[in-house]
Design a protein around this motif. Structure first.
Motif: not given
Length: 127
Positions: A14-39
């Motif tokens: 569950d990619l979105e739930a994991t992103r939300a946990f780390y960002c919304d709960v712990l305060g991480f920020e999404t950032g630049e990511r190179p184009p990779l072969e997986f989401p």
């Protein structure tokens, strides 16, 4: 010679739930990511990408293509230095995240242990 921890990869179904946990709960920020072969996401603290999140099935296909076998990671937890213990504890409570508190007075550290949506145990150390 090893110099520091570079990043942690968290595999998730569950990619979105994991992103939300780390960002919304712990305060991480999404950032630049190179184009990779997986989401996935690269999640940053203070401008440094330290948690990488990948969708499990496509990542495992990619890893298999490199000749890496899927394994259960023998990791008990990952630890982060943190600040503002009371604010952090309140943030976790507001998000309904259960945390186990531990004080290590001899080291001058207050700790919170919690678990991400994928079962990864996280230790937060406030000096």
């Amino acid at each position: 010679m090893l110099r520091r921890l570079d990043h942690l990869l968290v595999l998730t179904d569950d990619l979105e739930a994991t992103r939300a946990f780390y960002c919304d709960v712990l305060g991480f920020e999404t950032g630049e990511r190179p184009p990779l072969e997986f989401p996935g996401y690269w999640l940053y603290l203070d401008g440094v990408p330290c948690v990488h999140v990948a969708e499990r099935a496509p990542y495992e296909v990619h890893a298999a293509g490199l000749g890496l076998s899927a394994t259960a990671a023998p990791v008990d937890h990952v630890a982060f230095a943190a600040g503002g213990y009371e604010e952090l504890a309140a943030r976790l409570e507001a998000a309904e995240i259960e945390a186990v508190a531990n004080d290590v007075p001899a080291a001058g550290v207050r700790q919170l242990f919690l678990t991400d949506p994928n079962g990864v145990r996280i230790e937060l150390n406030v000096r």
